[in-house]
Each structure stands twice: as C-alpha cells, then as structure tokens.
Design a protein around this motif. Structure first.
Motif, PDB file in Angstrom:
ATOM      1  N   SER A   1       5.011  -4.835  -3.433  1.00  0.00           N
ATOM      2  CA  SER A   1       6.317  -3.937  -2.783  1.00  0.00           C
ATOM      3  C   SER A   1       6.655  -3.494  -1.792  1.00  0.00           C
ATOM      4  CB  SER A   1       5.597  -2.845  -3.734  1.00  0.00           C
ATOM      5  OG  SER A   1       6.042  -1.597  -3.445  1.00  0.00           O
ATOM      6  N   ILE A   2       7.399  -3.887  -1.087  1.00  0.00           N
ATOM      7  CA  ILE A   2       7.844  -3.236   0.026  1.00  0.00           C
ATOM      8  C   ILE A   2       7.716  -1.792  -0.169  1.00  0.00           C
ATOM      9  CG2 ILE A   2       9.940  -2.843   1.108  1.00  0.00           C
ATOM     10  CD1 ILE A   2       8.081  -5.377   2.099  1.00  0.00           C
ATOM     11  N   GLY A   3       7.491  -0.981  -0.801  1.00  0.00           N
ATOM     12  CA  GLY A   3       8.198   0.907  -0.651  1.00  0.00           C
ATOM     13  C   GLY A   3       6.670   1.051  -0.924  1.00  0.00           C
ATOM     14  N   LEU A   4       5.796   0.365  -1.643  1.00  0.00           N
ATOM     15  CA  LEU A   4       4.631   0.634  -1.090  1.00  0.00           C
ATOM     16  C   LEU A   4       3.432   0.265   0.092  1.00  0.00           C
ATOM     17  CD1 LEU A   4       1.899   2.344  -2.786  1.00  0.00           C
ATOM     18  CD2 LEU A   4       1.617  -0.232  -3.727  1.00  0.00           C
ATOM     19  N   LEU A   5       4.160  -0.882   0.775  1.00  0.00           N
ATOM     20  CA  LEU A   5       3.501  -0.705   1.733  1.00  0.00           C
ATOM     21  C   LEU A   5       4.121   0.479   3.123  1.00  0.00           C
ATOM     22  CD1 LEU A   5       1.913  -2.901   4.093  1.00  0.00           C
ATOM     23  CD2 LEU A   5       4.143  -4.060   3.542  1.00  0.00           C
ATOM     24  N   ALA A   6       5.102   0.693   2.836  1.00  0.00           N
ATOM     25  CA  ALA A   6       6.216   1.090   3.491  1.00  0.00           C
ATOM     26  C   ALA A   6       5.155   2.796   3.946  1.00  0.00           C
ATOM     27  CB  ALA A   6       7.122   1.823   3.769  1.00  0.00           C
ATOM     28  N   ALA A   7       4.945   2.837   1.994  1.00  0.00           N
ATOM     29  CA  ALA A   7       4.569   4.626   2.008  1.00  0.00           C
ATOM     30  C   ALA A   7       2.460   4.690   2.253  1.00  0.00           C
ATOM     31  CB  ALA A   7       4.336   5.019   0.520  1.00  0.00           C
ATOM     32  N   ALA A   8       2.015   3.150   2.803  1.00  0.00           N
ATOM     33  CA  ALA A   8       0.378   3.304   2.849  1.00  0.00           C
ATOM     34  C   ALA A   8       0.892   3.701   5.070  1.00  0.00           C
ATOM     35  CB  ALA A   8       0.432   2.274   1.871  1.00  0.00           C
ATOM     36  N   LEU A   9       1.831   2.659   4.800  1.00  0.00           N
ATOM     37  CA  LEU A   9       1.604   2.736   6.466  1.00  0.00           C
ATOM     38  C   LEU A   9       2.366   4.292   6.588  1.00  0.00           C
ATOM     39  CD1 LEU A   9       3.976  -0.727   7.202  1.00  0.00           C
ATOM     40  CD2 LEU A   9       1.226  -0.113   8.363  1.00  0.00           C
ATOM     41  N   GLY A  10       2.870   4.863   6.525  1.00  0.00           N
ATOM     42  CA  GLY A  10       2.535   5.934   6.477  1.00  0.00           C
ATOM     43  C   GLY A  10       1.508   6.641   6.219  1.00  0.00           C
TER      44      GLY A  10
ATOM     45  N   MET B   1      -2.828  -8.916  -1.963  1.00  0.00           N
ATOM     46  CA  MET B   1      -1.808  -8.634  -2.171  1.00  0.00           C
ATOM     47  C   MET B   1      -1.770  -7.067  -2.699  1.00  0.00           C
ATOM     48  SD  MET B   1      -0.725  -9.311  -5.477  1.00  0.00           S
ATOM     49  CE  MET B   1       0.379  -8.488  -7.442  1.00  0.00           C
ATOM     50  N   ILE B   2      -0.329  -6.449  -1.727  1.00  0.00           N
ATOM     51  CA  ILE B   2       0.230  -4.969  -2.213  1.00  0.00           C
ATOM     52  C   ILE B   2      -0.006  -4.904  -3.590  1.00  0.00           C
ATOM     53  CG2 ILE B   2       1.221  -2.931  -1.774  1.00  0.00           C
ATOM     54  CD1 ILE B   2       0.318  -3.982   0.705  1.00  0.00           C
ATOM     55  N   SER B   3      -1.353  -3.339  -3.888  1.00  0.00           N
ATOM     56  CA  SER B   3      -0.821  -3.347  -5.457  1.00  0.00           C
ATOM     57  C   SER B   3      -1.531  -1.339  -4.838  1.00  0.00           C
ATOM     58  CB  SER B   3      -2.038  -3.330  -6.244  1.00  0.00           C
ATOM     59  OG  SER B   3      -4.002  -3.297  -5.047  1.00  0.00           O
ATOM     60  N   SER B   4      -1.043  -0.103  -6.193  1.00  0.00           N
ATOM     61  CA  SER B   4      -1.722   0.880  -6.227  1.00  0.00           C
ATOM     62  C   SER B   4      -2.423   0.917  -5.667  1.00  0.00           C
ATOM     63  CB  SER B   4      -0.393   1.410  -7.343  1.00  0.00           C
ATOM     64  OG  SER B   4      -0.992   0.840  -8.554  1.00  0.00           O
ATOM     65  N   VAL B   5      -3.910   0.454  -6.435  1.00  0.00           N
ATOM     66  CA  VAL B   5      -5.040   1.128  -6.010  1.00  0.00           C
ATOM     67  C   VAL B   5      -5.627   0.227  -5.880  1.00  0.00           C
ATOM     68  CG1 VAL B   5      -6.871   2.418  -6.892  1.00  0.00           C
ATOM     69  CG2 VAL B   5      -5.064   2.864  -8.465  1.00  0.00           C
ATOM     70  N   ALA B   6      -6.280  -0.068  -4.421  1.00  0.00           N
ATOM     71  CA  ALA B   6      -6.825  -1.389  -3.918  1.00  0.00           C
ATOM     72  C   ALA B   6      -7.639  -0.620  -2.495  1.00  0.00           C
ATOM     73  CB  ALA B   6      -6.466  -1.580  -3.046  1.00  0.00           C
ATOM     74  N   THR B   7      -8.723  -1.150  -2.082  1.00  0.00           N
ATOM     75  CA  THR B   7      -9.829  -1.235  -0.916  1.00  0.00           C
ATOM     76  C   THR B   7      -9.779  -1.419   0.222  1.00  0.00           C
ATOM     77  OG1 THR B   7     -11.589  -0.656  -2.268  1.00  0.00           O
ATOM     78  CG2 THR B   7     -11.875  -0.782  -0.105  1.00  0.00           C
ATOM     79  N   VAL B   8      -8.614  -1.048   1.762  1.00  0.00           N
ATOM     80  CA  VAL B   8      -8.467  -2.152   2.563  1.00  0.00           C
ATOM     81  C   VAL B   8      -9.996  -2.291   3.516  1.00  0.00           C
ATOM     82  CG1 VAL B   8      -7.929  -1.501   4.986  1.00  0.00           C
ATOM     83  CG2 VAL B   8      -6.672   0.393   3.069  1.00  0.00           C
TER      84      VAL B   8
END
Length: 448
Positions: A357-366, A1-8
């Motif tokens: 969150s799609i926006g968070l996902l896009a930000a993290a990809l970048g 799940m996309i969350s604002s703080v997590a470990t990849v």
C-alpha cells in the motif's frame, strides 16, 4: 512488503555512491521552518524532512522577516490618505513591478494578483475568445476551468515529439484561440519545451498560456523571451505561503473579459442601473487585496534573484540526480515517466510499488521517520490514470531548502519500509492510513 504491522529492519542508503552532493546553498538556513523537529511514534523527535514541496513550500526566512517588518504599516490601499495607507499602496504597486520584472513581462502586460494558480486560470478562462487546447497531463487547475467552454484535450503520446505533432494537428483542425499547458508536470517533474510550444501556438494564430505553479519556483521564466502570452503561478509553491498568486499577460483579452469579481475598486462609476468597469489590473482585483500575500510573493521572487538562477539550478539538479538514482536502484519500485524523450526535470519523483500500500508507506514515513511526502493522484487524474498501473502513487518533491541528508534519509527509510514494513500498527480510515495508537503530542497552539 508493506503490511500494517511489521518490524523495521536496517537498510543502508542505496544507489547514490556515484552521485555528487550539490554545491551548498546553505539550504537549512533559507527556510522559516529550519530545524523544525516533529514527534514520531514511540515518543521520540526527529528533524522534519519536507519532501512535499510540490504541494506547498514553506516560507523563506527572508519572506517571514519581511512580513513582520511590513505588518505595522498594514492599511487600506489606493484611497487612504494616512501614512500607513500610502506605504501599503506603495508596497502593493512595488510588488506588481517586482513580479513583472522577475517574469520578463512586456511593457504593456498586466500583472493581476489572485489567490493562487487555480484562481488565476479560472479568471483567465472567462477572457479567452474561442476554443482552448490542453494536454491530458495538466493539473486540474489547468484542465477544469476550460470545461464549460470550447475545450479540446490532446492525449499525450510516449514521446513529446509525437505529442507536439498531435497538438499541431489539433490546433490546425479546430483553429483554437489558446494553447494552455503546464510548464512542468507536478507528477513526473518533466519540464516542457515552452519556446517550442509558443512557436507552435503562434504558427496557428493562437496564444500560449503556461501554468507555472511548479516551474516558476525552480526556474526563471522569462515570458517575453520564451514567447509566452500568459503565465499563472502561486505564492504558496514559491516559498511565500500567504495566500497570493498572479496572472501575468497581454492586456487586450483581460481588459475585454468580465470582471473576475464584482465589487469596489473594479469600477469607474456605479449607478442604479448601470456600471462602468475599469480596465487594467483593477478590473479583476475588486475588494481589499491580500496585501501581506502580495508583498510576500514579491519578496520571495526577489530572494530567488539574490540566490541566483545558476546556484539554485545546480543545487536542485544534483539533489534530483541523487533522488532518482536511489529510486531506480530500489527493488519493487517504478518511477513514473510521461515522455521517453524529455530528460529535463525538476526535483519531483513519483513512484509505484510492485506490491503493498502506497498510502500505508506514506503514513509510516511521516509517523515513524518524520518525512513528509504525498500519496494519491496529485490533482492530475487523467495523466496518472494513463501512466500508472496502480490506483495511486507516492511523490517526493524537493526544493531550495532540501539537503543531501534529506534525500538520504528518505531513501534509507523507503528501503527499510519496503523490505520490512512499518514498526507500528496502522488502520485504514476514510481519510487514509493512520497509526492505531498515535502517541505524538500536537503542538500547543492557541486556537482561540
């Protein structure tokens, strides 16, 4: 799940084992930004993966080199007597001929240079002598210019066959002068059957205009062969990001339309109380043109021809299959489609998430993976709102410079972020998600 703080966590590329890699166009050698490395959070650097080509494509290397050769000769056009001015005039008029040839213009068609597709369609909107029918799938550039006139919007159906029937009925009901459609959706990548649309429009005594912003950089568009009356497109989507576009089409409506801009170059003569306007391209190209943008656009189209239509199509088709296969295999992802009977599509895929969150996902990809994508509704709000179940989507779009590694890096990073979330903390600001602590150094540009 996309969350604002997590470990990849780790995630292998998925769903691509049976999808062949394309025959090479040597894609990374094509672009002026080839080998660009961008900083990522934590202090590292990665080769940039550009999957936001549908928004703006980087310059082709040959285009950038051509611009550098041309710059020393830059001067005023058409009326200068010096050698640089004469050469600049020749470059602009030669570019006009190149554009006409590339799009299969008829001998009496006009090529009017504009800033971009939006500018071209706003210019054209003042030239249409009657109502315009559009689909709800259009980019805002082909939806908003018609708002103040007689605009009829047909809502797309689940199949394009039934959508054609709805267009047929509307054209018969309102006796519109124009049917204006996108050549390919900037949300789904689906390519519309342009020749069928031209036949439909002409059967009702209407003309057909095509927003070619997405289609032209990927496919050859021959307007005479397809029956297209007007075509608009942008250089910045066609690997010539120097601020020029074009409107190509039949002269009569354009010659009768009010000049797009009132100024020098568009007139035969001016008195205190009267003015005599030119016809032809000059009528709508007042002021000093964007010489560099025009030359760059023509050079990009010539480079497309050098690369070959079949080679470019094969390259992008294989990568598109690879992209879609990986997305379909990804849990928690839905690929948005417009029509269930349109299988031809460009290298564009827009997805929704089941959760997160799609926006968070896009930000993290970048920020964490050096991968550029786009989040939002892509200036196609009516279409997105009809097809989507969430407030925004994530779009990945590829092009001539995209490689197999680009697609695989994106799919691997996407799977990891969906499964485990970002590795860093992000905050949601009015402008979107951004790292709470951003340690990526900016380039050392001189801002003057």
């Amino acid at each position: 799940m996309i969350s604002s703080v997590a470990t990849v966590g780790s995630a292998a590329p998925i769903g691509r084992a049976d999808v062949p890699a394309p025959a090479s166009l040597e894609p990374l050698a094509l672009l002026a930004d080839a080998g660009l490395e961008v900083p990522v959070l934590g202090g590292g650097r990665m080769r940039h993966v550009n999957l936001d080509v549908a928004a703006s494509a980087p310059a082709l290397q040959s285009v950038a080199e051509h611009v550098q050769r041309v710059l020393p000769y830059y001067a005023s056009v058409h009326r200068g007597t010096g050698y640089p001015s004469q050469q600049t005039t020749a470059l602009v008029e030669g570019a006009r001929a190149t554009v006409a040839r590339h799009v299969g213009a008829r001998d009496d068609d006009l090529v009017v240079f504009t800033r971009n597709t939006t500018d071209a369609l706003n210019l054209f909107a003042s030239a249409v002598p009657g109502d315009t029918v559009v689909l709800d799938i259009e980019h805002h550039a082909n939806l908003l210019p018609w708002r103040d006139g007689g605009r009829r919007v047909v809502v797309g159906r689940s199949s394009f066959a039934t959508t054609l029937d709805a267009l047929d009925a509307e054209l018969g009901r309102c006796r519109a002068a124009l049917l204006s459609v996108t050549g390919a959706s900037n949300v789904t990548g689906e390519v519309l059957p342009i020749a069928d649309l031209a036949d439909l429009a002409h059967s009702h005594g209407a003309r057909l205009a095509v927003d070619g912003a997405q289609l032209l950089p990927h496919r050859r568009v021959d307007i005479a062969a397809l029956g297209v009356d007007y075509l608009a497109f942008s250089g910045h989507k066609a690997y010539a990001p120097y601020g020029a576009g074009a409107l190509v089409g039949r002269a009569d409506w354009l010659d009768a339309a009010p000049p797009h801009l009132a100024g020098g170059g568009a007139v035969e003569s001016v008195g205190i109380d009267d003015v005599s306007w030119k016809t032809g391209p000059d009528r709508h190209e007042a002021g000093t043109p964007n010489v560099i943008g025009i030359v760059a656009l023509a050079r990009a189209l010539a480079e497309f021809e050098r690369l070959g239509d079949e080679a470019r199509a094969a390259h992008e088709h294989a990568l598109t299959q690879r992209l879609h296969a990986g997305l379909v295999a990804q849990a928690g992802v839905r690929v948005i489609r417009g029509f269930d009977d349109v299988d031809d599509r460009l290298g564009i895929a827009t997805i929704e998430l089941d959760r997160g969150s799609i926006g968070l996902l896009a930000a993290a990809l970048g920020a964490e993976h050096g991968i550029s994508v786009r989040a939002g509704r892509f200036c196609a709000h009516p279409l997105f709102d009809r097809l989507a179940t969430r407030s925004n989507g994530l779009r990945a779009s590829l092009g001539a410079g995209t490689s197999v590694d680009d697609i695989d890096r994106f799919l691997t990073a996407l799977a990891a972020l969906i499964a485990d979330g970002p590795a860093y903390a992000y905050d949601r600001a009015p402008g979107g998600w951004c790292p709470r602590v951003d340690d990526r150094p900016p380039p050392a540009f001189d801002h003057g």
